[in-house]
Design a protein around this motif. Structure first.
Motif, PDB file in Angstrom:
ATOM      1  N   THR A   1       0.850  -1.200   0.000  1.00 49.68           N
ATOM      2  CA  THR A   1       0.000   0.000   0.000  1.00 49.68           C
ATOM      3  C   THR A   1       0.882   1.246   0.000  1.00 49.68           C
ATOM      4  OG1 THR A   1      -1.749  -1.133   1.181  1.00 49.68           O
ATOM      5  CG2 THR A   1      -1.806   1.254   1.223  1.00 49.68           C
ATOM      6  N   GLY A   2       1.956   1.192   0.785  1.00 51.62           N
ATOM      7  CA  GLY A   2       2.901   2.312   0.795  1.00 51.62           C
ATOM      8  C   GLY A   2       2.796   3.160   2.042  1.00 51.62           C
ATOM      9  N   ASP A   3       3.935   3.695   2.452  1.00 51.36           N
ATOM     10  CA  ASP A   3       3.927   4.610   3.604  1.00 51.36           C
ATOM     11  C   ASP A   3       3.192   5.875   3.203  1.00 51.36           C
ATOM     12  OD1 ASP A   3       5.550   2.916   5.158  1.00 51.36           O
ATOM     13  OD2 ASP A   3       7.344   3.647   4.130  1.00 51.36           O
ATOM     14  N   HIS A   4       2.435   6.417   4.125  1.00 49.46           N
ATOM     15  CA  HIS A   4       1.621   7.607   3.824  1.00 49.46           C
ATOM     16  C   HIS A   4       2.521   8.788   3.463  1.00 49.46           C
ATOM     17  CE1 HIS A   4      -1.438  10.730   4.233  1.00 49.46           C
ATOM     18  NE2 HIS A   4      -2.339   9.761   4.145  1.00 49.46           N
TER      19      HIS A   4
ATOM     20  N   TYR B   1      -3.888   6.008  -3.669  1.00 53.39           N
ATOM     21  CA  TYR B   1      -4.645   4.928  -3.039  1.00 53.39           C
ATOM     22  C   TYR B   1      -5.907   4.570  -3.816  1.00 53.39           C
ATOM     23  CZ  TYR B   1      -1.574   6.407   0.736  1.00 53.39           C
ATOM     24  OH  TYR B   1      -0.483   6.770   1.476  1.00 53.39           O
TER      25      TYR B   1
END
Lengths: 309, 675, 203
Positions: A108-111, A124
């Motif tokens: 998903t990935g770091d914000h 997202y």
């Protein structure tokens, strides 16, 4: 064999796998990658190349992988949903497969808030599980997410991450099951310092027979300093650093801390190796790649099976 | 002007298959549907439920019940409505509403599965996160609340909600014939922007527009604002609102004696109940404070002359608070200010028995001076015992400062008045409620409160209508007065009295002075002499306006609204021909609004009236059925419980004359109940 | 008008320097959130430039705004720039009614829960068009998860908080808790497929 992945070959052969990690530079300097790849070569079965980790701008994962590939390594391109919608993601999936990269890790990935562009708009459009599903359908069904068909499918060994330590704990095994259902071939976990909790999670994994449906690589990493341990404990989301770990590092003279950190890492490797269902380790020595040979050696994991060329 | 009312309904039923799947999972389901919002209110609408029955077919047997709740997301009211329902034999609840209603119910009914049977409806050309919201009114324009408005660069047309790509730096290459490449039925926002700018002789900024900062506004700021807003609205009591109080214009002005009128027009009906009977005749000479009207029956009140002079007429005159003429005694001033010899101070007032005190109050013509004008002697003889006196020092109407100044200048008299009322009612506990926008009044009372240990000062949040009896009792004692018209404060052991009334009681009992004058505030716009004045009852409004407006007042009503009372509940005057009555709290002068409340406009079901109604009613239905002429229908929506505080009309997004409908409907209800 | 912030003075000043101004101020949603005092200060700072001002409720109501424009026609005529204190909707309505006047807004509009403030709520609904609440225990992951995830918490959820900000509760933690209470943990196994962001408006 679904792919030409060296990692898949090692895992399918039932050997205990070792993957490493390579962080691309925050510049266009290809030498950094070559240097790190040289160190890792021969000591790991495949190396993850991060995709803008902690949301900081770095060289693209696929580009760094291509450079590293020249050093004879099998690469795992990491791909996050933070920066691309489903169109861009699928385009990149086609691209990396065509370039001869064999593995992908869907995240998903770091914000974006944590990186150096907190004002950026997060995408997202899809999440990591959906991405796993999309890549699996591209490979196995030759279909894009929209249902359109393609002539030549991307042959990628599909990975996903799992964090046994994040909340809610009860849901963590379920989330793993969802990733498997979506099509994950292998799993790399968050860095383990709390082996007991990891073992508890693995128990839940085995209860559902999930370890037989996916290859689980336990995440490990050496700690350089007490400060780093404290930082990870306090500031890194989803990281579980027990006080006993900090105490162990504090228990040695200052100039010995990094040695102790390496020893700790080796100890954790031998502990997780004993846990049923663990198919390998994922060793994350970011910006400390030079200790990888030592750790892998001390853990008795050398030599690595020679990769196919 | 041509209005195009958009339909911004927020939900539609889910696809049939999904609804059937929900029904497969349940055994006994209770269906709650929302009455919908933000669309023209044309018919009450149960369409979704009927369709739902069609969709589920045989499974309708699983439906344990159905209820339609208007504004389901109004958590306060809906919680009450739902607590009246019997959900005990249901294993689940199905909701036909937008996501707010479903989430609210899921939280409320935590142990019960709550299923959404509807999907929300996007009303934006773009997808989230660019949700474009409409305004309160149902126009086409939308705003994405991006927190960094670009309208100043784009001729007032929003590129974020109108351009399919949300572009900030001019059109993409896709527009054809002025239409968007994404949807040829939609005008290209950038073509429109270009045309608008041309018309205005403006150029689009040649330097490029900076990147958007998506990290702002922060989640915290937004949720804090949402929470703050909810808390603010819920303060003290449900409903109400926070008007701009505008009190600063006269808050510091000392009470001045207003000049005696040349002619006083003293109405014989200045109280609730029967009109009093004149006890003088034309030609009689009267003195200041002399009784000129005799109470006629139990609920009635005496009337006194406010000047000395000669009665020159007893005739019907324009009444200030109702569209009719009322009998008045007209007195011509002789300039002598001769006092009625009956006016004598009493030394022994502390020793007087209750009956004597009530008689003095009755003879002095004292009525509730907060505006209701109910005879005080009747009010103070309740059929049930009361244990608490609440003194109302809220004065929640904007602009008014009469009570405020009385508390500042006459705290001693008020406390003595309280003691007298304590004696009458036999109550020990007294609360004085003052809104927190009157610190000076509070301080003045506080300085004396040591002497009266039974009197407790309560600082209340400033919120309209804090001064309404029910709101006050709820805020101070947390007691719920049963609904009007039957329920009254004494039903919960409480008596409420206004500070002006207490001053009048003091005057009557201690000084022997009957009620022939009172303090009013004259404030508002365009006045040169706004202030707080002690005026003689019967003083013509024209005299007051002449003085305070200081210009020719003949045509004042063309430009200004003159209201007797404050801007919310005050009664707009059709002329300046009437005069001050006992219930006159002030005169508020406001520049005429170009838009006036009308009985013609359509309700758009925004739900604001429901949010502000302190009686927890649904005022939109009064307007809806009132306009249809179906006056009896309002009784189903408890119109008799309305206290006419005016919140609904004040907040109405369509400026519907709700109070006018409500008054008609209440009158209808009264006659229906009688017949 | 909903919730607004007054723009920084330096953003407006160059647009209006030495111009004659007419001001529209919307008070209709003041109780939702409108910084009255700040706006007053801002307007007071404009001093002699102001030729007139109209305060009204519901500037977004075209008919009302039109009536006010008629009533203040002579002042508006004199003004070179119309300044609007309202949300983006009000500003656009004024702008469309005064097409040949230069209209500037002095506000940035903020987002509030509950249809961006129309129905202020603890909860929010993004009107995504595909309600997921049946699988999430009635808690919306689209509106409340920082990453709009449909498949459970990301790895950053800890102690019930979102990794993005400790002020933000992790909605997925709440969802799991709620589903556990309802005995519906099995719904978590359901794979939330890629979302259709292109749900059409009212059909």
């Amino acid at each position: 064999m679904k792919t030409r992945s060296n990692l898949e070959r090692v895992l399918e052969a039932g050997q205990f796998a070792v993957t490493g990690e390579l962080g691309p530079p925050q510049s266009a300097d290809s030498q950094v990658i070559r240097r790190k790849a040289k160190i890792l070569g021969g000591h790991v079965d495949a190396v993850n190349v991060t995709d803008g980790q902690t949301a900081v701008v770095r060289m693209a994962s696929w580009a760094a992988s291509l450079i590293g590939k020249e050093e004879g390594l099998d690469h795992i391109v990491q791909m996050t949903c933070r920066d691309r919608n489903r169109i861009a993601l699928q385009m990149d999936v086609l691209g990396i497969a065509a370039l001869g990269i064999n593995n992908i890790l869907c995240l998903t990935g770091d914000h974006q808030k944590f990186g150096n562009h907190p004002m950026a708009r997060g995408v997202y459009d899809v999440d990591s599980i959906q991405l796993v599903n999309i890549v699996r359908d591209m490979r196995d069904e030759k279909k894009f997410q929209c249902g359109d068909e393609m002539a030549v499918e991307p042959c990628l060994f599909i990975g996903a991450a799992a964090n046994p330590f994040a909340d809610p704990f009860e849901f963590r095994v379920t989330r793993l099951a969802k990733k498997i259902a979506a099509g994950a071939d292998f799993i790399q976990t968050q860095i383990i310092y709390n082996v007991d909790k990891f073992a508890e999670w693995m128990e839940g994994v085995r209860d559902r027979g999930l370890h037989e449906r996916v290859k689980i690589l336990a995440g490990v990493a050496p700690i350089k300093s007490v400060g780093a341990a404290r930082y990870m404990k306090a500031r890194v989301p989803g990281m579980d650093v027990p006080d006993s770990v900090i105490a162990r590092l504090q228990g040695v003279p200052k100039d010995q801390v990094s040695r102790e950190g390496i020893k700790l890492c080796v100890d954790i490797i031998s502990q997780v190796r004993e846990i049923e269902g663990v198919a390998g380790i994922h060793l994350m020595a970011i910006e400390w790649e030079e200790v990888v040979p030592e750790i892998v050696g001390a853990a008795g994991l050398l030599p690595r099976p020679s990769p196919l060329t | 002007m041509e209005m195009r009312v958009m339909d911004y309904t927020k939900f539609r039923l889910k696809p049939d298959q999904e609804i059937r799947e929900v029904f497969e999972r349940v055994n006994q389901i209770f269906i709650l549907s929302c009455g919908k919002c933000y669309r023209k209110f044309e018919e009450e609408d149960g369409e979704e439920y009927t369709r739902l029955l069609d969709i589920v077919g045989e499974d309708h047997r699983k439906i344990a019940g159905h209820a339609m709740i208007d504004f389901l997301c109004n958590d306060f009211l809906s919680t009450r409505r739902i607590s009246d329902l019997d959900l005990s034999h249901c294993d689940s609840v199905g909701v036909v509403s937008c996501g707010l209603g479903v989430q609210f119910l899921a939280k409320l009914l935590e142990g019960t599965p709550v299923y959404a049977l509807a999907d929300s409806v996007p009303h934006s050309v773009n997808c989230p996160p660019e949700v474009g919201y409409h305004g309160i009114s149902l126009e086409e324009e939308k705003c994405a609340a991006c927190g960094q408005c670009y309208l100043n660069l784009t001729g007032g047309i929003c590129p974020i909600t109108n351009c399919a790509k949300g572009l900030l730096n001019g059109p993409c290459g896709g527009a054809t014939d002025g239409k968007c490449e994404v949807d040829s039925s939609v005008d290209c926002a950038w073509v429109r922007i270009h045309q608008r700018l041309q018309k205005r002789g403006e150029q689009f900024a040649s330097e490029y527009v900076q990147l958007r900062d998506y990290s702002t506004p922060s989640w915290k700021l937004r949720s804090d604002l949402s929470l703050q807003n909810q808390t603010l609205r819920g303060e003290g009591f449900y409903g109400g609102f926070h008007p701009l109080d505008k009190k600063e214009a006269t808050a510091d002005k000392q009470i001045e004696d207003f000049a005696e009128p040349q002619i006083a027009v003293i109405f014989l009906s200045q109280h609730a109940g029967r009109r009093s009977q004149p006890s003088v005749e034309v030609g009689d000479k009267v003195r200041v404070g002399q009784k000129i009207g005799e109470a006629d029956g139990f609920v009635s009140s005496a009337v006194h002359s406010s000047i000395s002079g000669k009665v020159i007429a007893i005739e019907a005159r324009t009444y200030p608070t109702a569209p009719r003429k009322e009998l008045a005694i007209v007195v011509e001033n002789d300039g002598k200010s001769e006092l009625d010899p009956l006016i004598q101070p009493r030394e022994d007032f502390e020793e007087l028995p209750k009956e004597t005190l009530l008689e003095i109050i009755k003879e002095s013509g004292i009525v509730g001076l907060g505006g209701a004008m109910f005879p005080t002697n009747v009010k103070f003889s309740p059929p049930k015992a009361v244990d608490t006196l609440i003194v109302n020092g809220c004065e929640c109407e904007p602009y008014l400062n009469a009570d405020n100044r009385i508390m500042i200048e006459h705290p001693e008299e008020i406390l003595t008045g309280i003691r007298i009322v304590q004696n009458i009612l036999g109550v020990e506990k007294v609360f004085v409620g003052v809104e927190d926008n009157k610190p000076e009044a509070m301080a003045a009372l506080k300085r004396l409160s040591d002497r009266s240990p039974s009197v407790e000062l309560v600082s209340l949040k400033t919120k309209y209508p804090q001064g309404a009896e029910r709101a006050l009792i709820r805020a101070i004692l947390d007691r719920e007065v049963p609904p009007p018209p039957k329920g009254l404060p004494f039903d919960v052991g409480v008596m409420v009295s206004n500070v002006s009334t207490l001053l009048a009681i003091y005057q009557a009992v201690v000084k022997g002075v009957p009620l022939f004058q009172r303090v009013i505030t004259v404030s508002g716009e365009g006045l040169t002499r706004s202030g707080n004045y002690m005026v003689k009852i019967g003083t013509p409004l024209k005299d007051i306006m002449q003085y305070c407006f200081d210009k020719n007042v003949d045509r004042i009503l063309e430009e200004y609204d003159v209201r007797m009372g404050g801007p919310v509940m005050g009664i707009a005057q059709a002329s300046l021909d009437s005069s001050v009555i006992k219930g006159t709290t002030g005169l508020t002068v406001l520049r005429k609004f170009p838009v006036q409340a009308s009985e013609e406009r359509d309700c758009i079901r925004c739900g604001r009236c429901v949010e502000v109604c302190p009686m927890q009613l649904y005022p939109l239905f009064y307007g809806f059925y009132g306009k249809k002429g179906d006056l009896g229908k309002a009784m189903e929506y408890k119109v008799e419980e309305c206290v006419e505080c005016g919140c609904c009309e004040y907040i109405c997004a369509s400026k519907i004359a709700l109070l006018s409908f409500i008054r008609q409907e209440k009158a209808y209800a009264r006659s229906a109940n009688k017949g | 008008m909903l919730a607004v912030q007054i723009k920084a003075e330096q953003e407006i000043a160059p647009l209006i320097s030495s111009k004659k101004l007419f001001i529209f101020e919307c008070l209709g949603c003041r109780d939702v959130y409108y910084p009255v005092e700040e706006a007053e200060q801002f307007i007071a700072g404009l001093k002699e430039g102001v030729v007139g001002k109209a305060s009204l409720d519901y500037l977004c109501h075209r008919e009302f705004t039109h009536e006010y424009i008629k009533a203040y026609a002579s002042e508006i005529e004199k003004a070179q720039v119309i300044l609007v204190f309202s949300c983006g909707v009000g500003a656009q309505v004024v702008s469309s009614l005064l097409e040949d006047k230069i209209v500037y807004t002095c506000c940035d509009t903020l987002y509030l829960n509950g249809f961006q403030g129309l129905t202020v709520q603890e909860f929010d609904c993004d009107q995504c068009g595909e309600c997921y609440l049946n699988y999430t225990g009635g808690l919306c992951p689209i509106a409340r998860c920082s990453k709009h995830l449909l498949n459970g918490p990301c790895g950053g959820s800890q102690d019930g908080k979102c990794e993005v900000d400790p002020d933000i509760p992790c909605v997925w933690q709440q969802i799991v808790d709620r589903l556990a209470k309802l005995g519906q943990l099995d719904t978590l196994e359901r794979l939330g497929t890629a979302k259709n962001w292109n749900v059409s408006p009212v059909s």
